[in-house]
Design a protein around this motif. Sequence first.
Motif, PDB file in Angstrom:
ATOM      1  N   ASN A 174       0.815  -1.221   0.000  1.00 52.42           N
ATOM      2  CA  ASN A 174       0.000   0.000   0.000  1.00 52.42           C
ATOM      3  C   ASN A 174       0.845   1.267   0.000  1.00 52.42           C
ATOM      4  N   GLY A 175       2.103   1.161  -0.429  1.00 52.52           N
ATOM      5  CA  GLY A 175       2.974   2.329  -0.440  1.00 52.52           C
ATOM      6  C   GLY A 175       3.603   2.548   0.924  1.00 52.52           C
ATOM      7  N   ASP A 176       4.111   3.741   1.151  1.00 53.97           N
ATOM      8  CA  ASP A 176       4.793   4.078   2.403  1.00 53.97           C
ATOM      9  C   ASP A 176       3.786   4.105   3.550  1.00 53.97           C
ATOM     10  N   THR A 177       3.811   3.066   4.389  1.00 49.22           N
ATOM     11  CA  THR A 177       2.932   3.029   5.561  1.00 49.22           C
ATOM     12  C   THR A 177       3.695   3.350   6.836  1.00 49.22           C
ATOM     13  N   LEU A 178       5.021   3.511   6.746  1.00 46.45           N
ATOM     14  CA  LEU A 178       5.839   3.804   7.927  1.00 46.45           C
ATOM     15  C   LEU A 178       5.783   5.275   8.319  1.00 46.45           C
ATOM     16  N   THR A 179       5.956   6.161   7.343  1.00 48.39           N
ATOM     17  CA  THR A 179       5.991   7.595   7.649  1.00 48.39           C
ATOM     18  C   THR A 179       4.720   8.087   8.338  1.00 48.39           C
ATOM     19  N   PRO A 180       3.520   7.667   7.909  1.00 47.63           N
ATOM     20  CA  PRO A 180       2.313   8.112   8.628  1.00 47.63           C
ATOM     21  C   PRO A 180       2.284   7.693  10.093  1.00 47.63           C
ATOM     22  N   ILE A 181       2.836   6.518  10.414  1.00 43.72           N
ATOM     23  CA  ILE A 181       2.888   6.086  11.810  1.00 43.72           C
ATOM     24  C   ILE A 181       3.845   6.975  12.596  1.00 43.72           C
ATOM     25  N   VAL A 182       4.973   7.326  11.981  1.00 43.62           N
ATOM     26  CA  VAL A 182       5.928   8.233  12.624  1.00 43.62           C
ATOM     27  C   VAL A 182       5.262   9.582  12.911  1.00 43.62           C
ATOM     28  N   GLU A 183       4.548  10.113  11.932  1.00 42.69           N
ATOM     29  CA  GLU A 183       3.875  11.402  12.112  1.00 42.69           C
ATOM     30  C   GLU A 183       2.820  11.334  13.209  1.00 42.69           C
ATOM     31  N   THR A 184       2.119  10.215  13.301  1.00 40.43           N
ATOM     32  CA  THR A 184       1.083  10.054  14.320  1.00 40.43           C
ATOM     33  C   THR A 184       1.655  10.155  15.718  1.00 40.43           C
ATOM     34  N   TYR A 185       2.783   9.490  15.961  1.00 39.94           N
ATOM     35  CA  TYR A 185       3.318   9.415  17.323  1.00 39.94           C
ATOM     36  C   TYR A 185       4.369  10.467  17.648  1.00 39.94           C
ATOM     37  N   PHE A 186       5.035  11.014  16.627  1.00 44.05           N
ATOM     38  CA  PHE A 186       6.117  11.959  16.890  1.00 44.05           C
ATOM     39  C   PHE A 186       5.853  13.354  16.341  1.00 44.05           C
ATOM     40  N   GLY A 187       4.740  13.525  15.643  1.00 43.41           N
ATOM     41  CA  GLY A 187       4.347  14.859  15.198  1.00 43.41           C
ATOM     42  C   GLY A 187       5.046  15.359  13.957  1.00 43.41           C
ATOM     43  N   THR A 188       6.065  14.651  13.503  1.00 47.61           N
ATOM     44  CA  THR A 188       6.808  15.070  12.320  1.00 47.61           C
ATOM     45  C   THR A 188       7.531  13.875  11.721  1.00 47.61           C
ATOM     46  N   PRO A 189       7.634  13.803  10.392  1.00 46.39           N
ATOM     47  CA  PRO A 189       8.390  12.708   9.763  1.00 46.39           C
ATOM     48  C   PRO A 189       9.887  12.831   9.995  1.00 46.39           C
ATOM     49  N   ALA A 190      10.336  14.000  10.487  1.00 44.50           N
ATOM     50  CA  ALA A 190      11.766  14.227  10.687  1.00 44.50           C
ATOM     51  C   ALA A 190      12.369  13.300  11.743  1.00 44.50           C
ATOM     52  N   ALA A 191      11.511  12.719  12.601  1.00 48.69           N
ATOM     53  CA  ALA A 191      12.012  11.802  13.637  1.00 48.69           C
ATOM     54  C   ALA A 191      12.502  10.490  13.034  1.00 48.69           C
ATOM     55  N   LEU A 192      12.060  10.169  11.831  1.00 48.24           N
ATOM     56  CA  LEU A 192      12.417   8.905  11.177  1.00 48.24           C
ATOM     57  C   LEU A 192      13.793   9.004  10.528  1.00 48.24           C
ATOM     58  N   ILE A 193      14.708   8.111  10.919  1.00 48.76           N
ATOM     59  CA  ILE A 193      16.021   8.089  10.279  1.00 48.76           C
ATOM     60  C   ILE A 193      16.300   6.761   9.583  1.00 48.76           C
ATOM     61  N   PHE A 194      15.358   5.834   9.654  1.00 47.37           N
ATOM     62  CA  PHE A 194      15.468   4.577   8.911  1.00 47.37           C
ATOM     63  C   PHE A 194      15.364   4.880   7.419  1.00 47.37           C
ATOM     64  N   SER A 195      16.184   4.229   6.629  1.00 48.29           N
ATOM     65  CA  SER A 195      16.142   4.472   5.180  1.00 48.29           C
ATOM     66  C   SER A 195      16.152   3.145   4.442  1.00 48.29           C
ATOM     67  N   LEU A 196      15.772   3.207   3.183  1.00 47.14           N
ATOM     68  CA  LEU A 196      15.738   2.003   2.348  1.00 47.14           C
ATOM     69  C   LEU A 196      17.115   1.456   2.074  1.00 47.14           C
ATOM     70  N   GLU A 197      18.155   2.256   2.319  1.00 49.48           N
ATOM     71  CA  GLU A 197      19.520   1.824   2.062  1.00 49.48           C
ATOM     72  C   GLU A 197      20.156   1.169   3.272  1.00 49.48           C
ATOM     73  N   ASP A 198      19.502   1.253   4.440  1.00 42.60           N
ATOM     74  CA  ASP A 198      20.093   0.682   5.650  1.00 42.60           C
ATOM     75  C   ASP A 198      20.221  -0.836   5.552  1.00 42.60           C
TER      76      ASP A 198
END
Length: 282
Positions: A258-282
């Motif tokens: 269903n596409g990017d489902t991680l970023t919306p969860i980050v925004e829900t709990y942390f108020g901003t996508p900037a808290a996410l540092i996981f990347s597809l290259e990790d």
Amino acid sequence: MKAFKKILAVVLCVLFISALFAGCQGSSKDGEITDKTMIIVYTEENAPFLYTGEDGKLTGFDVDIVAATFDSFKGDYKDYQFVQVEKGFKLGEDTAYTDADGKTYTSELMVGGVMKNVGTANEDYKWSADIIQNDYIAVVPADSQITSYNDIDKAIAAVSSKAALDALNANSAIANRLEAANLVDGAEAALAALAAGDAELAIVDSISFNALDGSDSYTVLAGTLGSDTYGFAFSHTSWYDESFNEAVKEMLSPDYGNGDTLTPIVETYFGTPAALIFSLED
């Protein structure tokens, strides 16, 4: 009277045995634990990572991530349960849960806002890829004359926590320019000090700050004072970390499911996508 004493002795014996088992087992929020149950431990509730919701059940960022990824990394397990354990619990070694029959269970996964780079954490666990970053930042009122760290000479800072104070003091060139750095109880109290005129800037962590109503009405000075990094901790003997990382990548990928489902969860709990540092290259 003798019959009563016998009954009392039996009751006391049962209570003693129950207390003995209670001392070495964790507490599960929901359901039955079997050999097919993955026990996921946490030491304490830690919002927004893991906490009890209004319905009495555990919720939070880590809880949602487990729910979204479990089928991809569960191996032979059929279900999972969160179990609270004491601080200092050793993954893969200590007893996480003891059932009514005295059978013991261990755990290979710890959640609940587990922080890397603290104490012996990096040696104690096998880590997932870095997922969340919590920055220590300086904020000022939107109309403040302070626009950068160059403007803080003789200013008074309200500091939201001991961790934030440590981050400030680690930047001695900045800390030494302040008139004072007063420790207060939390980000909300630090912003209240700004509003009351008791401080010119607040030193807070980004997760707490972004969760506050009205945080967008403040100015965040460019440059962080330090960061804490969070991930999921696995036992050294576990192989689930690799499958877990792949499952999180699938959540983040815009091309999967269903596409990017991680970023919306980050925004829900942390108020901003900037808290996410996981990347597809990790």
